[in-house]
Design a protein around this motif. Structure first.
Motif, PDB file in Angstrom:
ATOM      1  N   ALA A 264      -0.913 -10.550 -18.377  1.00 39.28           N
ATOM      2  CA  ALA A 264      -0.168 -11.447 -17.503  1.00 39.28           C
ATOM      3  C   ALA A 264       0.997 -10.686 -16.853  1.00 39.28           C
ATOM      4  O   ALA A 264       1.527  -9.742 -17.438  1.00 39.28           O
ATOM      5  CB  ALA A 264       0.363 -12.632 -18.306  1.00 39.28           C
ATOM      6  N   PRO A 265       1.420 -11.083 -15.638  1.00 35.49           N
ATOM      7  CA  PRO A 265       2.496 -10.363 -14.941  1.00 35.49           C
ATOM      8  C   PRO A 265       3.777 -10.245 -15.759  1.00 35.49           C
ATOM      9  O   PRO A 265       4.410  -9.185 -15.774  1.00 35.49           O
ATOM     10  CB  PRO A 265       2.713 -11.206 -13.673  1.00 35.49           C
ATOM     11  N   GLN A 266       4.170 -11.319 -16.470  1.00 35.86           N
ATOM     12  CA  GLN A 266       5.420 -11.256 -17.231  1.00 35.86           C
ATOM     13  C   GLN A 266       5.314 -10.278 -18.401  1.00 35.86           C
ATOM     14  O   GLN A 266       6.300  -9.634 -18.780  1.00 35.86           O
ATOM     15  CB  GLN A 266       5.820 -12.655 -17.731  1.00 35.86           C
ATOM     16  N   VAL A 267       4.113 -10.152 -18.953  1.00 33.55           N
ATOM     17  CA  VAL A 267       3.908  -9.197 -20.043  1.00 33.55           C
ATOM     18  C   VAL A 267       3.954  -7.771 -19.503  1.00 33.55           C
ATOM     19  O   VAL A 267       4.555  -6.875 -20.111  1.00 33.55           O
ATOM     20  CB  VAL A 267       2.561  -9.463 -20.756  1.00 33.55           C
ATOM     21  N   ALA A 268       3.317  -7.543 -18.350  1.00 31.38           N
ATOM     22  CA  ALA A 268       3.349  -6.216 -17.727  1.00 31.38           C
ATOM     23  C   ALA A 268       4.790  -5.793 -17.448  1.00 31.38           C
ATOM     24  O   ALA A 268       5.181  -4.641 -17.719  1.00 31.38           O
ATOM     25  CB  ALA A 268       2.539  -6.233 -16.435  1.00 31.38           C
ATOM     26  N   VAL A 282       3.348   5.004 -20.225  1.00 31.36           N
ATOM     27  CA  VAL A 282       2.228   4.072 -20.422  1.00 31.36           C
ATOM     28  C   VAL A 282       0.986   4.655 -19.765  1.00 31.36           C
ATOM     29  O   VAL A 282       1.021   5.049 -18.594  1.00 31.36           O
ATOM     30  CB  VAL A 282       2.542   2.699 -19.810  1.00 31.36           C
ATOM     31  N   VAL A 283      -0.101   4.728 -20.529  1.00 29.45           N
ATOM     32  CA  VAL A 283      -1.394   5.144 -19.989  1.00 29.45           C
ATOM     33  C   VAL A 283      -2.201   3.879 -19.742  1.00 29.45           C
ATOM     34  O   VAL A 283      -2.626   3.202 -20.678  1.00 29.45           O
ATOM     35  CB  VAL A 283      -2.136   6.088 -20.951  1.00 29.45           C
ATOM     36  N   GLU A 284      -2.386   3.548 -18.478  1.00 29.28           N
ATOM     37  CA  GLU A 284      -3.074   2.319 -18.088  1.00 29.28           C
ATOM     38  C   GLU A 284      -4.551   2.623 -17.836  1.00 29.28           C
ATOM     39  O   GLU A 284      -4.912   3.220 -16.823  1.00 29.28           O
ATOM     40  CB  GLU A 284      -2.434   1.726 -16.827  1.00 29.28           C
ATOM     41  N   ALA A 301       1.107  -0.722 -10.287  1.00 34.25           N
ATOM     42  CA  ALA A 301       1.626  -1.314  -9.061  1.00 34.25           C
ATOM     43  C   ALA A 301       3.100  -1.671  -9.213  1.00 34.25           C
ATOM     44  O   ALA A 301       3.902  -1.499  -8.281  1.00 34.25           O
ATOM     45  CB  ALA A 301       0.818  -2.553  -8.696  1.00 34.25           C
ATOM     46  N   LEU A 302       3.478  -2.166 -10.392  1.00 32.11           N
ATOM     47  CA  LEU A 302       4.895  -2.475 -10.641  1.00 32.11           C
ATOM     48  C   LEU A 302       5.741  -1.208 -10.722  1.00 32.11           C
ATOM     49  O   LEU A 302       6.878  -1.177 -10.261  1.00 32.11           O
ATOM     50  CB  LEU A 302       5.028  -3.258 -11.948  1.00 32.11           C
ATOM     51  N   ASP A 303       5.174  -0.190 -11.317  1.00 35.41           N
ATOM     52  CA  ASP A 303       5.914   1.035 -11.641  1.00 35.41           C
ATOM     53  C   ASP A 303       5.767   2.120 -10.581  1.00 35.41           C
ATOM     54  O   ASP A 303       6.612   3.016 -10.485  1.00 35.41           O
ATOM     55  CB  ASP A 303       5.385   1.550 -12.989  1.00 35.41           C
ATOM     56  N   GLN A 304       4.689   2.046  -9.770  1.00 40.63           N
ATOM     57  CA  GLN A 304       4.371   3.052  -8.759  1.00 40.63           C
ATOM     58  C   GLN A 304       4.361   4.472  -9.341  1.00 40.63           C
ATOM     59  O   GLN A 304       4.906   5.418  -8.770  1.00 40.63           O
ATOM     60  CB  GLN A 304       5.315   2.936  -7.561  1.00 40.63           C
ATOM     61  N   ILE A 309       0.688   6.218 -16.110  1.00 36.79           N
ATOM     62  CA  ILE A 309      -0.417   7.114 -15.770  1.00 36.79           C
ATOM     63  C   ILE A 309      -1.655   6.232 -15.672  1.00 36.79           C
ATOM     64  O   ILE A 309      -2.047   5.588 -16.649  1.00 36.79           O
ATOM     65  CB  ILE A 309      -0.604   8.189 -16.855  1.00 36.79           C
ATOM     66  N   TYR A 310      -2.254   6.188 -14.493  1.00 40.44           N
ATOM     67  CA  TYR A 310      -3.353   5.249 -14.236  1.00 40.44           C
ATOM     68  C   TYR A 310      -4.691   5.973 -14.317  1.00 40.44           C
ATOM     69  O   TYR A 310      -4.873   7.046 -13.723  1.00 40.44           O
ATOM     70  CB  TYR A 310      -3.177   4.631 -12.851  1.00 40.44           C
TER      71      TYR A 310
END
Length: 467
Positions: A264-268, A282-284, A301-304, A309-310
């Motif tokens: 959820a967005p608030q958790v992210a 964070v490794v996404e 997207a939040l962190d850019q 690390i995506y």
């Protein structure tokens, strides 16, 4: 030999056993040549599953403290000393123990129904269009049949991936993308680059068992963060941060493996706050991203790509033979990861990269995914209904993707169900594999794509009768 395992203690059962046996060897209560209780005896005496005992014995074997003797049992080999701990690299014994579940997927009889498989059926792949692109690349890029790809990866492919990430609101130029042999290879590169033996990382509980094995192989300490319907339990995570200092947090964003839940967005947002406050990255792992019809919030997207690390890939949706993954990260880290990739595997597979780039450019992959999403979603809805009708309990309502995590009420150890499934010609992994500490679990992961045959239905109905 007196060993007491207590499931109520915070320490995992495996670690309790390892520490007790090691202490006995160190104090010479267990001399060289002493025979340990069998796995069955020890699990029965403590009323626990055999799996943590097996894992503990595997750990002790990998450290050289005990050895298995065929048909006889496990015996102490030598006394514990400082040189036994943290002084060596990846141990082949650990690799052998951790690779078992993956190898079982490949070694299962062809007639076995792979209910917990991580793969989409071959019949659901777009083989015809893949073959057309293979022929086109073979004609137009002959060098790709024999040459390495550039270490960072094909430029056209990286540009195509950058366009796809823009649809997720991740603004990244192609220079910040690294092509890898797979998403698993991407995780391996990040682990090699950013972690050292003895480092601590946070992982999801339940989570991706292949990642857990990869980390343990490198001597990394795993701490599990409970996964809920809205994502990782951030309150539990904050409490764990008061005790541990992780270097990384590995997390699935969408259709998490194995629970099929989304963050959820608030958790992210809260995860990123904690990452800044406690100085970890964070490794996404977003390998199931393309199965989602309408994108939800991504950490990247939040962190850019500041602390995130995506990682993504195409093996799950396009082809497991054209194995390709990718990493998107900040410029300095990508440069370092290119160096590690070059040293460990030279370049990529130019042919695979050219074929996938062509599939993306021609819109073949987009059209394939539109069809695949409908097919997967239909199978998922049928699987959830099938499980509930048979009396199973769902972990959380799946948001989409391939998986359903479910249990039989009143059965606490899913290994009972795994053994029962073999009688129906079904191959399935126990829930303990999805836990970082390998503790007993009642849950099983089902791949919805394989649940429509009569074997699956017969197993589901009969399993409830075991409770």
């Amino acid at each position: 030999m007196k060993i007491k395992l207590d499931p109520m203690k915070p320490a995992p059962l495996k670690e309790q056993l390892v520490h007790q046996v090691e202490d006995m060897i160190r104090s010479r209560q267990l001399p060289v040549g002493a025979r340990l209780p069998s796995i069955r005896q020890l699990s029965a005496a403590n009323r626990v599953s055999r799996f943590p005992v097996m894992e503990a014995y595997d750990d002790l074997v990998s450290r050289g403290l005990i050895e298995p003797r065929h048909g006889s049992g496990f015996y102490v080999t030598h006394s514990a000393s400082a040189q036994d701990h943290g002084q060596r690299g990846a141990d082949p014994g650990v690799a052998r123990a951790e690779s078992g579940q993956i190898l079982r997927q490949f070694n299962a009889p062809a007639s076995a129904s792979p209910l917990s498989s991580g793969f989409i059926p071959a019949a659901w792949r777009d083989v015809e269009n893949i073959a057309q692109c293979v022929r086109q690349v073979s004609r137009t890029d002959v060098a790709s049949l024999v040459d390495y790809a550039a270490p960072q990866g094909d430029m056209v492919l990286r540009e195509q991936i950058a366009r796809r990430l823009a649809c997720l609101a991740i603004d990244v130029p192609s220079q910040q993308i690294l092509i890898t042999h797979s998403a698993s290879h991407a995780l391996d590169l990040v682990t090699r680059m950013m972690l050292r033996p003895g480092d601590t990382v946070f992982v999801e509980d339940p989570g991706y068992f292949n990642l857990f094995g990869l980390l343990r192989l490198q001597g990394i300490q795993l701490v599990g963060v409970p996964r809920r319907q809205s994502g990782p339990d951030v309150d539990a995570m904050q409490a764990l941060l008061a005790v541990h200092r992780p270097k990384l947090f590995f997390v699935n964003t969408v259709f998490q493996n194995p629970t099929a839940t989304n963050i959820a967005p608030q958790v992210a947002f809260r995860i990123l706050q904690l990452a800044h406050q406690h100085d970890f990255s964070v490794v996404e792992d977003d390998v199931y991203a393309d199965l989602q019809p309408v994108p939800t919030q991504r950490l990247a997207a939040l962190d850019q790509l500041d602390r995130v690390i995506y990682i993504g890939g195409f093996s799950k949706t396009l082809s497991s033979s054209l194995r390709l993954g990718y990493i998107a990260a900040h410029t300095d880290l990508v440069r370092d990861l290119v160096d590690v990739k070059t040293l460990t595997s030279m370049g990529g597979t130019r042919f695979s990269e050219s074929v996938v780039a062509t599939l993306l450019e021609r819109g073949v992959y987009r059209r394939h995914m539109e069809k695949l999403r409908h097919r997967v979603n239909d199978a998922l809805m049928r699987a959830v209904e099938q499980l509930r009708r048979s009396g199973w309990e769902i972990y959380e309502e799946p948001c989409g993707g391939m998986f359903v995590f479910a249990r039989v009420p009143h059965i606490d150890d899913s290994t009972r169900l795994v053994e029962h499934a073999t009688g129906f010609g079904i191959s399935i992994a126990p829930g303990t594999h999805y836990r970082p500490d390998k503790q007993m679990s009642p849950w099983l992961r089902f791949n919805a794509a394989y649940m429509s045959d009569g074997q699956a239905q017969a197993f589901l109905e009969s399993a409830v009768a075991l409770a």
